[in-house]
Design an enzyme around this catalytic site. Structure first.
Site, PDB file in Angstrom:
ATOM      1  N   SER A   1       5.089   1.662  -8.241  1.00 37.09           N
ATOM      2  CA  SER A   1       4.951   1.362  -6.817  1.00 37.09           C
ATOM      3  C   SER A   1       4.747  -0.138  -6.647  1.00 37.09           C
ATOM      4  CB  SER A   1       3.737   2.103  -6.234  1.00 37.09           C
ATOM      5  OG  SER A   1       3.414   1.631  -4.942  1.00 37.09           O
ATOM      6  N   TYR A   6      -5.196   4.069  -7.735  1.00 34.43           N
ATOM      7  CA  TYR A   6      -3.759   4.252  -7.538  1.00 34.43           C
ATOM      8  C   TYR A   6      -2.999   3.009  -7.992  1.00 34.43           C
ATOM      9  CZ  TYR A   6       0.736   5.276  -5.432  1.00 34.43           C
ATOM     10  OH  TYR A   6       2.085   5.501  -5.243  1.00 34.43           O
TER      11      TYR A   6
END
Length: 250
Positions: A135, A145
């Site tokens: 990401s 994350y």
């Protein structure tokens, strides 16, 4: 006919890869937790593209699930797409530790183990590819994350650097906000994300396959996100953290 194994294959970027690869003539092995949804996805792909689509139900947060997928990869595949993942709606200090550990299991341990299960056969055959979905959050600070996705990028690039076979490639894919079920399933409020930042999952898969063919170690789809990452690398990390905190995970 080449074979691709895709984790998190029933929705979002994983489903987009399944469509792209089926259109390119790949036989598919679809991995996800929901067996009924897997079967539905496989049937739709067979009907539309006329390809073979096998299902492999597995929870990659468990050793049993990982072992099942590892065993299939050791039988041989031409492309592995490590796409399975999830996000948390709350900040790091508000998330139960067991949920954070589960995220690391799926985002890091699964990527590590499945990549290592797939690569030996690819290297013997002298061809193959691994796409590890990370990401743009990997380049910013946003709790576990972004930390786990930063690991995916570093791991992918480090592995790519060690491979000597020119037709065996490993690449990290770093998309931004993509219109999928990801944010809804994580109960994230994405109302503040500007419309121009949203990407199409099929376009992301298409650009990823192009970049893999070009031999890139990291793929950042779309010029907008290439610019965002470039700017993010130039500004102080504290400022970048404040900016990223105003948005949810991508």
């Amino acid at each position: 006919m080449p074979t691709a194994l895709i984790t998190g294959a029933t929705a979002g970027i994983g489903a987009a890869f399944a469509r792209r690869l089926a259109a390119d003539g790949f036989s598919l092995v679809l991995v996800a937790r929901d067996e009924a949804r897997l079967a539905e996805s496989a049937d739709a792909l067979k009907l539309r593209y006329g390809v073979t689509a096998d299902v492999l139900p597995a929870d990659l947060a468990t050793d049993e699930g990982l072992a099942r997928v590892e065993a299939r990869l050791r039988e041989g595949v031409d492309l592995l797409v490590n796409n399975a993942g999830f996000g948390h709606p709350d900040a790091f200090l508000s998330v139960p530790v067991e949920d954070e550990v589960r995220m690391l299991k799926v985002h890091c341990e699964a990527v590590l183990r499945l990549t290592l299960a797939a690569l030996p056969g690819m290297r013997v055959r002298g061809r193959g590819g691994v796409i590890n979905v990370a990401s743009v959050a990997a380049f910013f600070t946003r709790g576990t994350y972004s930390a786990s996705k930063a690991w995916v990028v570093n791991f992918s690039e480090s592995t790519a650097a060690e491979i000597t076979e020119p037709r065996v490639r490993v690449m990290a894919l770093c998309p931004g906000f993509v219109r999928t079920e990801f944010h809804d399933r994580a109960s994230m409020d994405i109302s503040g994300v500007p419309g121009f930042l949203w990407l199409d999952a099929d376009a992301v898969a298409r650009e990823a396959m192009r970049d893999l063919a070009l031999g890139k170690w990291t793929s950042i789809p779309d010029p907008r996100y290439k610019a965002i990452v470039s700017v993010g690398r130039l500004i102080p990390r504290r400022l970048a953290a404040k900016i990223s905190a105003s948005l949810r995970q991508a």
